[in-house]
Design a protein around this motif. Structure first.
Motif, mmCIF file in Angstrom:
data_model
loop_
_atom_site.group_PDB
_atom_site.id
_atom_site.type_symbol
_atom_site.label_atom_id
_atom_site.label_comp_id
_atom_site.label_asym_id
_atom_site.label_seq_id
_atom_site.Cartn_x
_atom_site.Cartn_y
_atom_site.Cartn_z
ATOM 1 N N GLU A 1 0.920 -1.237 -0.073
ATOM 2 C CA GLU A 1 0.173 -0.079 -0.063
ATOM 3 C C GLU A 1 0.883 1.203 0.065
ATOM 4 O O GLU A 1 1.007 1.851 0.918
ATOM 5 C CB GLU A 1 -0.784 0.089 1.384
ATOM 6 N N LEU A 2 1.504 1.291 -0.990
ATOM 7 C CA LEU A 2 2.431 2.542 -1.076
ATOM 8 C C LEU A 2 2.015 3.107 -2.821
ATOM 9 O O LEU A 2 2.419 2.453 -3.792
ATOM 10 C CB LEU A 2 3.837 2.057 -1.403
ATOM 11 N N GLU A 3 1.719 4.336 -2.615
ATOM 12 C CA GLU A 3 1.296 5.130 -3.826
ATOM 13 C C GLU A 3 1.426 6.374 -3.599
ATOM 14 O O GLU A 3 1.175 6.940 -2.424
ATOM 15 C CB GLU A 3 0.058 4.471 -4.143
ATOM 16 N N LEU A 4 1.250 7.237 -4.616
ATOM 17 C CA LEU A 4 1.186 8.761 -4.452
ATOM 18 C C LEU A 4 -0.223 8.901 -4.288
ATOM 19 O O LEU A 4 -1.111 8.074 -4.597
ATOM 20 C CB LEU A 4 1.459 9.282 -5.974
ATOM 21 N N VAL A 5 -0.554 10.076 -3.663
ATOM 22 C CA VAL A 5 -2.038 10.467 -3.295
ATOM 23 C C VAL A 5 -2.749 10.428 -4.633
ATOM 24 O O VAL A 5 -2.588 10.910 -5.529
ATOM 25 C CB VAL A 5 -2.036 12.001 -2.885
ATOM 26 N N GLU B 1 -11.918 3.756 -2.563
ATOM 27 C CA GLU B 1 -11.980 2.497 -2.744
ATOM 28 C C GLU B 1 -10.674 2.021 -1.882
ATOM 29 O O GLU B 1 -9.842 2.430 -1.825
ATOM 30 C CB GLU B 1 -11.820 2.025 -3.954
ATOM 31 N N ASP B 2 -11.183 0.896 -1.072
ATOM 32 C CA ASP B 2 -10.102 0.272 -0.132
ATOM 33 C C ASP B 2 -9.310 1.329 0.980
ATOM 34 O O ASP B 2 -8.213 0.977 1.528
ATOM 35 C CB ASP B 2 -9.087 -0.332 -0.922
ATOM 36 N N GLY B 3 -10.019 2.442 1.307
ATOM 37 C CA GLY B 3 -9.533 3.440 2.144
ATOM 38 C C GLY B 3 -9.054 2.975 3.342
ATOM 39 O O GLY B 3 -8.059 3.395 4.027
ATOM 40 N N GLU B 4 -9.693 1.851 3.843
ATOM 41 C CA GLU B 4 -9.302 1.322 5.147
ATOM 42 C C GLU B 4 -7.956 0.420 5.139
ATOM 43 O O GLU B 4 -7.499 0.321 6.277
ATOM 44 C CB GLU B 4 -10.399 0.555 5.815
ATOM 45 N N ARG B 5 -7.289 0.297 4.088
ATOM 46 C CA ARG B 5 -6.063 -0.299 3.796
ATOM 47 C C ARG B 5 -4.990 0.454 3.248
ATOM 48 O O ARG B 5 -3.630 -0.036 3.301
ATOM 49 C CB ARG B 5 -6.191 -2.114 3.207
ATOM 50 N N ARG B 6 -5.344 1.571 2.514
ATOM 51 C CA ARG B 6 -4.194 2.075 1.760
ATOM 52 C C ARG B 6 -3.595 3.210 2.688
ATOM 53 O O ARG B 6 -3.817 3.385 3.613
ATOM 54 C CB ARG B 6 -5.130 2.740 0.588
ATOM 55 N N GLY B 7 -2.475 3.509 1.902
ATOM 56 C CA GLY B 7 -1.482 4.791 2.535
ATOM 57 C C GLY B 7 -0.644 4.229 3.824
ATOM 58 O O GLY B 7 -0.725 4.654 4.961
ATOM 59 N N ARG B 8 0.025 2.986 3.496
ATOM 60 C CA ARG B 8 0.716 2.370 4.397
ATOM 61 C C ARG B 8 2.424 2.152 3.957
ATOM 62 O O ARG B 8 2.641 1.092 4.057
ATOM 63 C CB ARG B 8 0.216 1.017 5.062
ATOM 64 N N PRO B 9 3.090 3.357 3.715
ATOM 65 C CA PRO B 9 4.199 3.217 3.498
ATOM 66 C C PRO B 9 5.491 2.626 4.468
ATOM 67 O O PRO B 9 6.537 2.179 4.195
ATOM 68 C CB PRO B 9 4.777 4.666 3.111
ATOM 69 N N ASP B 10 4.651 2.909 6.102
ATOM 70 C CA ASP B 10 5.477 2.295 7.072
ATOM 71 C C ASP B 10 5.572 0.780 7.030
ATOM 72 O O ASP B 10 6.806 0.320 7.329
ATOM 73 C CB ASP B 10 5.014 2.525 8.377
ATOM 74 N N ILE B 11 4.797 0.191 6.256
ATOM 75 C CA ILE B 11 4.844 -1.394 6.130
ATOM 76 C C ILE B 11 6.153 -1.885 5.211
ATOM 77 O O ILE B 11 6.966 -2.864 5.622
ATOM 78 C CB ILE B 11 3.685 -1.967 5.707
ATOM 79 N N VAL B 12 6.205 -1.014 4.138
ATOM 80 C CA VAL B 12 7.254 -1.391 3.198
ATOM 81 C C VAL B 12 8.618 -0.921 4.109
ATOM 82 O O VAL B 12 9.680 -1.541 3.940
ATOM 83 C CB VAL B 12 7.065 -0.122 2.007
ATOM 84 N N HIS B 13 8.698 0.235 4.670
ATOM 85 C CA HIS B 13 9.773 0.491 5.546
ATOM 86 C C HIS B 13 10.303 -0.285 6.422
ATOM 87 O O HIS B 13 11.538 -0.652 6.276
ATOM 88 C CB HIS B 13 9.550 2.102 6.110
#
Lengths: 220, 220
Positions: B10-14, B53-65
């Motif tokens: 869940e790593l993406e630009l806004v 869509e899928d807003g409850e799981r998106r935006g998690r660059p910390d997991i990749v980090h």
């Protein structure tokens, strides 16, 4: 039960000598805190750090964050076989309940630790995190391990799997991992020094190696 | 060589739909960037995320980090036996050279990834990180593993040590770990599903379990 102690961690409030440094003042202001309320962070305070003793290693809350994130989400912790303690530069000890969910976001983690340094226990009722004034030697007595190992580059060389096997021979072993980026422990330590690799490893890599290799004998 | 693929991260630009949301606009302004240049981060954009869509799981660059910090600092990587790839929601793949030193500070990591999304390869000469448009299926073909495993709660149950042993039977195994906080893979996947624990684990805990248990057979 394995007792994991992240020792001499470079986690502290901004020391008095540099609370007036413009970088610190600006940083605190942006975060709407007073300079003496913020955690020292080498990323933002590196110029101020040049002026104080050990400045080249201080201000590394990120190391504590990674170690906690790995330890608390480990299978060993989920199975109730792990206790984690963070001992810091100024002889403070953070006690962390196994069920604690550490914020994954770094900036929130910093906010939490600042809150802990102010209130000494958070959240108020559950006290998942508690901060006490305590040197490492007193913490070790309190833990009462039947054997204490110190992860150290100059220690006896054992492969990580072999070290897991050795650890599992004890009922309540303690493992001390340095929570600093380089150099040696500041605290005087009693225990058996162990080296699991011929080159230096980060603190959180050591934490993962130790926990996962211990799990093999303690759980499966 | 073990190929570790953090998939559907869940790593993406806004995304375009929310570049006008006041939280996103304010966040970008504080960081002196345009809204379309910043990485989506649930910590700061959670209100805007409710609208997509899928807003409850998106935006998690910390997991990749966390996954990268664990993988790249592992003994396995230091011994040259690991390749790491990050596949993201919008079918982009980040290739990471084994010698890459990922910023430990989260905010710097985010800055680096934003830079990568803009320039496609950083730093200019060394190209330690490269971003390419590529679905997971094409990445898998390219990797050419002799066996592909998918870490999945519904998979065949194996203890982590046993899975390490199984992995080591292959010359070039690939292990796919989901880079999202919960739910299932979005990409369609071919491979053998494996579950190493009866409850859910974070992506970075799975990464540590897999790498450390594989090391035992591949290195020592």
């Amino acid at each position: 039960m394995l007792h994991l102690i992240i020792a001499d961690s470079e986690l502290e409030l901004v020391p008095k000598e540099i609370t007036n440094h413009p970088d610190v003042v600006g940083y605190a202001k942006r975060r709407k805190k007073r300079p003496e309320q913020v955690i020292l962070d080498a990323t933002y305070h590196y110029r101020a750090l040049r002026r104080i003793e050990d400045g080249e290693r201080r201000g590394r809350p990120d190391i504590v964050h990674f170690c906690l994130i790995n330890a608390l989400e480990s299978i060993l912790n989920k199975e109730g076989k792990l206790r984690v303690y963070v001992h810091t530069r100024n002889n403070k000890v953070i006690y962390i309940k196994p069920e604690t969910r550490i914020p994954k976001n770094y900036n929130r983690f910093i906010g939490l630790i600042e809150d802990l340094f102010e209130k000494k226990a958070i959240p108020k009722g559950l006290k998942l995190l508690q901060l006490k004034e305590k040197p490492l030697s007193v913490l070790l007595e309190e833990v009462g391990a039947d054997k204490t190992f110190i992860m150290h580059e100059d220690g006896m060389q054992l492969t990580p799997p072999k070290f897991g096997e050795v650890l599992a021979q004890y009922e309540n072993p303690a493992v001390i991992v340095g929570g600093f980026p380089h150099g040696d422990f500041k605290s005087s330590l009693k225990g058996e020094k162990i080296s699991i690799y011929r080159a230096s490893l980060t603190a959180w890599a050591v934490v993962s190696e130790v926990l996962v290799n211990y799990e093999r004998f303690a759980l499966f």
